[in-house]
Design a protein around this motif. Sequence first.
Motif, PDB file in Angstrom:
ATOM      1  N   PRO A 201      14.219  27.431  50.474  1.00  0.00           N
ATOM      2  CA  PRO A 201      15.236  26.394  50.695  1.00  0.00           C
ATOM      3  C   PRO A 201      16.457  26.590  49.791  1.00  0.00           C
ATOM      4  O   PRO A 201      16.343  27.049  48.656  1.00  0.00           O
ATOM      5  CB  PRO A 201      14.494  25.094  50.364  1.00  0.00           C
ATOM      6  CG  PRO A 201      13.051  25.431  50.515  1.00  0.00           C
ATOM      7  CD  PRO A 201      12.910  26.864  50.099  1.00  0.00           C
ATOM      8  N   TRP A 202      17.603  26.208  50.348  1.00  0.00           N
ATOM      9  CA  TRP A 202      18.876  26.282  49.613  1.00  0.00           C
ATOM     10  C   TRP A 202      19.751  25.136  50.095  1.00  0.00           C
ATOM     11  O   TRP A 202      19.953  24.968  51.301  1.00  0.00           O
ATOM     12  CB  TRP A 202      19.552  27.625  49.882  1.00  0.00           C
ATOM     13  CG  TRP A 202      20.895  27.784  49.219  1.00  0.00           C
ATOM     14  CD1 TRP A 202      21.146  28.045  47.915  1.00  0.00           C
ATOM     15  CD2 TRP A 202      22.168  27.692  49.863  1.00  0.00           C
ATOM     16  NE1 TRP A 202      22.498  28.131  47.688  1.00  0.00           N
ATOM     17  CE2 TRP A 202      23.163  27.917  48.877  1.00  0.00           C
ATOM     18  CE3 TRP A 202      22.585  27.441  51.176  1.00  0.00           C
ATOM     19  CZ2 TRP A 202      24.518  27.899  49.146  1.00  0.00           C
ATOM     20  CZ3 TRP A 202      23.945  27.431  51.446  1.00  0.00           C
ATOM     21  CH2 TRP A 202      24.894  27.659  50.438  1.00  0.00           C
ATOM     22  N   ASP A 203      20.250  24.328  49.164  1.00  0.00           N
ATOM     23  CA  ASP A 203      21.029  23.150  49.546  1.00  0.00           C
ATOM     24  C   ASP A 203      22.470  23.243  49.063  1.00  0.00           C
ATOM     25  O   ASP A 203      23.151  22.237  48.885  1.00  0.00           O
ATOM     26  CB  ASP A 203      20.386  21.874  49.002  1.00  0.00           C
ATOM     27  CG  ASP A 203      20.270  21.893  47.478  1.00  0.00           C
ATOM     28  OD1 ASP A 203      20.643  22.924  46.870  1.00  0.00           O
ATOM     29  OD2 ASP A 203      19.812  20.891  46.907  1.00  0.00           O
TER      30      ASP A 203
ATOM     31  N   ASN B  41      26.564  24.787  49.244  1.00  0.00           N
ATOM     32  CA  ASN B  41      27.627  24.657  50.243  1.00  0.00           C
ATOM     33  C   ASN B  41      28.428  25.948  50.286  1.00  0.00           C
ATOM     34  O   ASN B  41      28.716  26.555  49.253  1.00  0.00           O
ATOM     35  CB  ASN B  41      28.553  23.491  49.912  1.00  0.00           C
ATOM     36  CG  ASN B  41      29.623  23.307  50.978  1.00  0.00           C
ATOM     37  OD1 ASN B  41      29.318  23.180  52.158  1.00  0.00           O
ATOM     38  ND2 ASN B  41      30.883  23.301  50.561  1.00  0.00           N
TER      39      ASN B  41
ATOM     40  N   GLN C 296      21.997  32.583  50.381  1.00  0.00           N
ATOM     41  CA  GLN C 296      22.492  31.723  51.458  1.00  0.00           C
ATOM     42  C   GLN C 296      21.815  32.072  52.780  1.00  0.00           C
ATOM     43  O   GLN C 296      21.471  31.172  53.564  1.00  0.00           O
ATOM     44  CB  GLN C 296      24.013  31.882  51.568  1.00  0.00           C
ATOM     45  CG  GLN C 296      24.773  31.317  50.380  1.00  0.00           C
ATOM     46  CD  GLN C 296      26.223  31.780  50.346  1.00  0.00           C
ATOM     47  OE1 GLN C 296      26.622  32.666  51.101  1.00  0.00           O
ATOM     48  NE2 GLN C 296      26.993  31.206  49.439  1.00  0.00           N
TER      49      GLN C 296
ATOM     50  N   GLY D  42      18.356  30.684  52.758  1.00  0.00           N
ATOM     51  CA  GLY D  42      18.429  29.234  52.949  1.00  0.00           C
ATOM     52  C   GLY D  42      18.669  28.863  54.397  1.00  0.00           C
ATOM     53  O   GLY D  42      18.066  27.917  54.926  1.00  0.00           O
TER      54      GLY D  42
ATOM     55  N   TRP E 108      16.037  26.859  56.890  1.00  0.00           N
ATOM     56  CA  TRP E 108      16.435  25.646  57.634  1.00  0.00           C
ATOM     57  C   TRP E 108      16.179  25.830  59.123  1.00  0.00           C
ATOM     58  O   TRP E 108      15.688  24.931  59.797  1.00  0.00           O
ATOM     59  CB  TRP E 108      17.909  25.370  57.364  1.00  0.00           C
ATOM     60  CG  TRP E 108      18.513  24.291  58.216  1.00  0.00           C
ATOM     61  CD1 TRP E 108      18.434  22.946  58.021  1.00  0.00           C
ATOM     62  CD2 TRP E 108      19.296  24.485  59.405  1.00  0.00           C
ATOM     63  NE1 TRP E 108      19.117  22.280  59.014  1.00  0.00           N
ATOM     64  CE2 TRP E 108      19.654  23.202  59.879  1.00  0.00           C
ATOM     65  CE3 TRP E 108      19.725  25.604  60.110  1.00  0.00           C
ATOM     66  CZ2 TRP E 108      20.422  23.030  61.016  1.00  0.00           C
ATOM     67  CZ3 TRP E 108      20.486  25.429  61.244  1.00  0.00           C
ATOM     68  CH2 TRP E 108      20.828  24.159  61.688  1.00  0.00           C
TER      69      TRP E 108
ATOM     70  N   GLY F  61      17.041  18.578  59.463  1.00  0.00           N
ATOM     71  CA  GLY F  61      17.555  18.222  58.155  1.00  0.00           C
ATOM     72  C   GLY F  61      18.984  18.689  57.999  1.00  0.00           C
ATOM     73  O   GLY F  61      19.520  19.420  58.839  1.00  0.00           O
TER      74      GLY F  61
ATOM     75  N   ILE G 247      22.416  20.629  56.545  1.00  0.00           N
ATOM     76  CA  ILE G 247      22.849  21.930  56.051  1.00  0.00           C
ATOM     77  C   ILE G 247      24.367  21.940  56.138  1.00  0.00           C
ATOM     78  O   ILE G 247      24.957  21.175  56.924  1.00  0.00           O
ATOM     79  CB  ILE G 247      22.235  23.093  56.864  1.00  0.00           C
ATOM     80  CG1 ILE G 247      22.312  24.395  56.086  1.00  0.00           C
ATOM     81  CG2 ILE G 247      22.911  23.228  58.216  1.00  0.00           C
ATOM     82  CD1 ILE G 247      21.516  25.529  56.695  1.00  0.00           C
ATOM     83  N   CYS G 248      25.020  22.769  55.352  1.00  0.00           N
ATOM     84  CA  CYS G 248      26.486  22.773  55.353  1.00  0.00           C
ATOM     85  C   CYS G 248      27.008  23.210  56.721  1.00  0.00           C
ATOM     86  O   CYS G 248      26.342  23.922  57.478  1.00  0.00           O
ATOM     87  CB  CYS G 248      27.026  23.663  54.245  1.00  0.00           C
ATOM     88  SG  CYS G 248      26.650  25.420  54.438  1.00  0.00           S
TER      89      CYS G 248
END
Length: 650
Positions: free
Chosen positions: A214-216, A218, A233, A236, A240, A250, A252-253
């Motif tokens: 996971p990566w949150d 931007n 990235q 991530g 997702w 969920g 994501i950018c």
Amino acid sequence: MDLSELVTYARNRYKIEPSAKGAGFSVLQEPESGKWIAVLISSRDPYSDEIREAADIKCGRSAVPADASDTVRGPFYMESGSWVGVPMGDETDSRLVARLLDRAFELAKPGYKIVMASELLSSRKNGYSDTPLPRRGTSPAAGTDDRDAVAVPPSFISSRRPAGTIPSREEEKVPEKIAEMRKLYRQGSWQRSFRDENFYRQGKFMEDYEDDAPWDGNVTVYYPTYNELTTRQLRGYFTWRTALRRGEWGPICASLAFIYVYELINGIGTSSPQDGLDKLIAFEKNFTDSGFGDELLRYYLRLWIFDFCVVNGLDPAVAREYQDGERRGFDDALCVLRSPQEHSDAQVTEALLHFTGDRQRSSAALKKYPERCERLFAAAWREACANAKINGRGAFSACFGSRRSYHWYPFLAAIYRRQGPSGRAEYELNGNRKFSFANGEWKETGCRAEYFKKKLFNGFLRETDRLVRAYLGAGRPLAEKEEDEWATPFIEKAIEEDRLAQIEASRPRVELDFTKLGGIRSDAAVTRDSLLTEEDVSEDGAAGDAPPVTENAVPAPDAERLPAPEGNGPAPEVAPAVPYAELLTILLRGGSVKDLLAQRRLMPELVADGINEALFDELGDTAVECVGDDVRLVPDYREDIERIMGKDTQ
């Protein structure tokens, strides 16, 4: 790409608007620092009389790809080596211009400076020093070219890593699948098709890849692709996507969300076009409608779902649902007006009013007799379509033009590998618009809004309203206009047919139930037998034949007096004394009189009628119109009203 598209991109992405600095000259500025990032230039060629557009962008020569040298030139207006010039037009690559503007916006942020790469290397040993910008009046060719210029934040020097160290984000182990994917990327031209092919090739390779990292964070990238993302990235994004495919939605950018949509429209991760459509609609419902995506993503998603339906020949009903609202309304109205005999009076009238706005809807006749007016308006248009000839064309063609074909480019502003059906294909969207594919090109066919003869069409509606008002006795009469006389015979015929229909409807009718005639004959025979004497009975005991009772024995009723035709109804109400001059002054200044009317307890409709009555002798038409609780000025008569009032209202 033209200047208007560049301005739209800057508005959507950075929330900035151009500031005019002179005729044909405006600038885009970074909002925090106030620095200019682009100069927009529009001028008329003195020889060809054509409008020429160009943009100077302060991105540095290092931001320009090597294969874009034919497009990007020296600046047209600015004289610093940090600026580049881009001619704007149909052949200008929008992705290239967007990337240059992104770079310029980044460089203009507070704290960033443009320095030479050679100076940066020197600063690592001897300390950092500013590189002076070239003198005004010099050009990159004069020895101040900044092809190796880079943007350096003030924290760069103080945070330098010791020699030989590697950034922490690169220390992470690269999964073998991602490493192999990167090898598939082919260096080459900046052309759009080359980039799209790279995305499709890498996307199909990663179609079934799953990850759990996971990566949150931007990331903001215009036209994002796999190759522009770091390993972290990418992992991530694929993590997702793995959860999404399991039904776990969920956030994501936005840039990474666009990559998922690009995959679907390219058929990556789908089993069929219908499966791709289902997943695009599910994404709208579960991601954008759930508040995860922004309005820009929603706008492009709906645009591309429409294109996806057309390109893949999917259900036109779904395509119409996702069609641009303005174009859908235009098409729906034209389908009705093209074949008015196939639609109800209400549908035809609504289609007519679609092109007129609120002014025609506020007609006194339509308000007072809505059903009668629907019948009359629709009948008048049917007569005009069937019999009118305007410059050799029917009423519909004269007003809306003929169906024309022109090139159509699906999936604009998307990463999309150009492809089409095998052979020829046609897609009928509705009665006005269809799409066809042949020889590797898409074309769209239909009537276009730019060919709509609004003056001719509005003249037909105004003349219809004028004659219907006189016929029904509703509202004040309207003045005749010579240019609208072509429509008069068809409207008068519709009115005459309505008048005859009203006369026929008013006649008393006698309804006969022929099934009861047999019972009437039987009852008459019984009554006759009871009255006969023995002498009247024949030898065989049967009664003589009575005169036959015929079905036409019922006498016709006398003609009754018919009601007088409508048109002599009670006079309209007269508005109470109100300060017309004060109200007109406010309207001429662009203000609203809604609050004033409410304060003085005046009915807007009565006030509008009073003002129109007072000005009718001068104008011969409606000067103001009632819209809800407000009264608005008819723009066509502003100058006439100012002349009548004899005062400056500015």
